[in-house]
Design a protein around this motif. Sequence first.
Motif, PDB file in Angstrom:
ATOM      1  N   ILE A  98      -7.075 -12.995  12.195  1.00  0.00           N
ATOM      2  CA  ILE A  98      -6.757 -11.618  12.594  1.00  0.00           C
ATOM      3  C   ILE A  98      -7.553 -11.300  14.069  1.00  0.00           C
ATOM      4  CG2 ILE A  98      -7.750  -8.542  11.888  1.00  0.00           C
ATOM      5  CD1 ILE A  98      -7.722 -10.206   8.934  1.00  0.00           C
ATOM      6  N   THR A  99      -6.799 -10.876  15.343  1.00  0.00           N
ATOM      7  CA  THR A  99      -6.973 -11.196  15.827  1.00  0.00           C
ATOM      8  C   THR A  99      -8.502 -10.057  16.437  1.00  0.00           C
ATOM      9  OG1 THR A  99      -6.044  -9.405  17.609  1.00  0.00           O
ATOM     10  CG2 THR A  99      -5.254 -11.900  16.635  1.00  0.00           C
ATOM     11  N   ASN A 150      -9.222  -8.103  19.152  1.00  0.00           N
ATOM     12  CA  ASN A 150      -8.756  -6.757  19.568  1.00  0.00           C
ATOM     13  C   ASN A 150      -8.354  -6.233  18.016  1.00  0.00           C
ATOM     14  OD1 ASN A 150      -8.855  -7.445  22.104  1.00  0.00           O
ATOM     15  ND2 ASN A 150      -6.617  -7.924  21.806  1.00  0.00           N
ATOM     16  N   CYS A 151      -7.496  -6.887  16.603  1.00  0.00           N
ATOM     17  CA  CYS A 151      -7.122  -5.619  15.840  1.00  0.00           C
ATOM     18  C   CYS A 151      -8.466  -5.232  15.747  1.00  0.00           C
ATOM     19  CB  CYS A 151      -6.476  -7.076  15.000  1.00  0.00           C
ATOM     20  SG  CYS A 151      -6.296  -6.136  13.402  1.00  0.00           S
ATOM     21  N   ARG A 174     -10.327  -2.705  16.918  1.00  0.00           N
ATOM     22  CA  ARG A 174      -9.718  -1.274  16.641  1.00  0.00           C
ATOM     23  C   ARG A 174      -9.787  -0.346  15.366  1.00  0.00           C
ATOM     24  NH1 ARG A 174      -8.436   4.119  18.560  1.00  0.00           N
ATOM     25  NH2 ARG A 174      -6.308   4.568  17.258  1.00  0.00           N
ATOM     26  N   MET A 175     -10.165  -1.821  14.666  1.00  0.00           N
ATOM     27  CA  MET A 175     -10.272  -1.146  13.110  1.00  0.00           C
ATOM     28  C   MET A 175     -11.386  -0.607  12.766  1.00  0.00           C
ATOM     29  SD  MET A 175      -7.173  -1.388  10.260  1.00  0.00           S
ATOM     30  CE  MET A 175      -8.521  -0.508   9.257  1.00  0.00           C
ATOM     31  N   LEU A 214      -6.407  -1.716   6.888  1.00  0.00           N
ATOM     32  CA  LEU A 214      -4.707  -1.806   7.169  1.00  0.00           C
ATOM     33  C   LEU A 214      -4.034  -2.200   6.588  1.00  0.00           C
ATOM     34  CD1 LEU A 214      -3.389  -1.374   9.808  1.00  0.00           C
ATOM     35  CD2 LEU A 214      -3.860  -3.965  10.377  1.00  0.00           C
ATOM     36  N   LEU A 235      -7.761  -6.851   5.785  1.00  0.00           N
ATOM     37  CA  LEU A 235      -6.544  -6.530   5.685  1.00  0.00           C
ATOM     38  C   LEU A 235      -5.670  -6.796   4.250  1.00  0.00           C
ATOM     39  CD1 LEU A 235      -3.244  -5.873   7.734  1.00  0.00           C
ATOM     40  CD2 LEU A 235      -3.809  -9.301   7.862  1.00  0.00           C
ATOM     41  N   ILE A 270      -2.028 -11.331  13.169  1.00  0.00           N
ATOM     42  CA  ILE A 270      -2.105  -9.747  13.506  1.00  0.00           C
ATOM     43  C   ILE A 270      -3.232  -9.174  15.143  1.00  0.00           C
ATOM     44  CG2 ILE A 270      -2.734  -7.635  12.006  1.00  0.00           C
ATOM     45  CD1 ILE A 270      -0.537  -9.290  10.302  1.00  0.00           C
ATOM     46  N   ASP A 271      -2.399  -8.529  15.380  1.00  0.00           N
ATOM     47  CA  ASP A 271      -3.105  -8.033  16.773  1.00  0.00           C
ATOM     48  C   ASP A 271      -3.028  -6.926  16.763  1.00  0.00           C
ATOM     49  OD1 ASP A 271      -4.056  -8.188  19.549  1.00  0.00           O
ATOM     50  OD2 ASP A 271      -2.696  -9.790  20.114  1.00  0.00           O
ATOM     51  N   TYR A 272      -3.811  -6.101  18.225  1.00  0.00           N
ATOM     52  CA  TYR A 272      -3.701  -4.877  17.962  1.00  0.00           C
ATOM     53  C   TYR A 272      -3.506  -4.909  20.019  1.00  0.00           C
ATOM     54  CZ  TYR A 272      -4.240   0.315  19.315  1.00  0.00           C
ATOM     55  OH  TYR A 272      -4.353   1.371  18.799  1.00  0.00           O
ATOM     56  N   PHE A 307      -0.532  -2.256  16.210  1.00  0.00           N
ATOM     57  CA  PHE A 307      -0.804  -3.367  16.145  1.00  0.00           C
ATOM     58  C   PHE A 307       0.274  -4.061  15.561  1.00  0.00           C
ATOM     59  CE2 PHE A 307      -4.326  -0.598  13.196  1.00  0.00           C
ATOM     60  CZ  PHE A 307      -4.929  -1.195  14.186  1.00  0.00           C
TER      61      PHE A 307
END
Length: 159
Positions: free
Chosen positions: A54-55, A57-58, A61-62, A75, A111, A126-128, A137
């Motif tokens: 999980i990045t 950015n992800c 945002r989450m 997510l 996630l 997984i990125d946003y 996403f």
Amino acid sequence: MATRSILARFSSNFSLRIRHNHRILTSNSNSFSSSTSAAAVSDSSSSPQDDIHITDNCVRRMKELQASENGKKMLRLSVEAGGCSGFQYAFALDDNKTNDDRIFEKDGVKLVIDKISYDFVKGSSIDYVEELIRSAFQVVENPSAVGGCSCKSSFMVKQ
């Protein structure tokens, strides 16, 4: 006459692709039901190459979405038959988990991926991503994917 021929070929190819994808999904489902593993598995029991990454950015945002939802939504990532390349990724905010879910966590963000979908995305990131056209996403660096569409929402599976 030519239109009918094109439609006949398209529908034949389309139905062939659906049957092929159904066989892949069914065979993966059967292999999971015959395996002897715990009902709910976290990323700590996965081998490092199979972990979902999980990045930052992800995560960012989450956390923003969780703050606006007044809760601890997770997510959820699932893989469905369809899309322009054969399979498509589906993301949703969820507050429920089932017995066959795998849970991956980073900095308090969870996630959730069902067992069948996990087989298609293990080892992925997984990125946003925020672009001019959209923000979404995305699954990036999927070792199970051979190719996909330019919007990165669908993919083809390695044979």
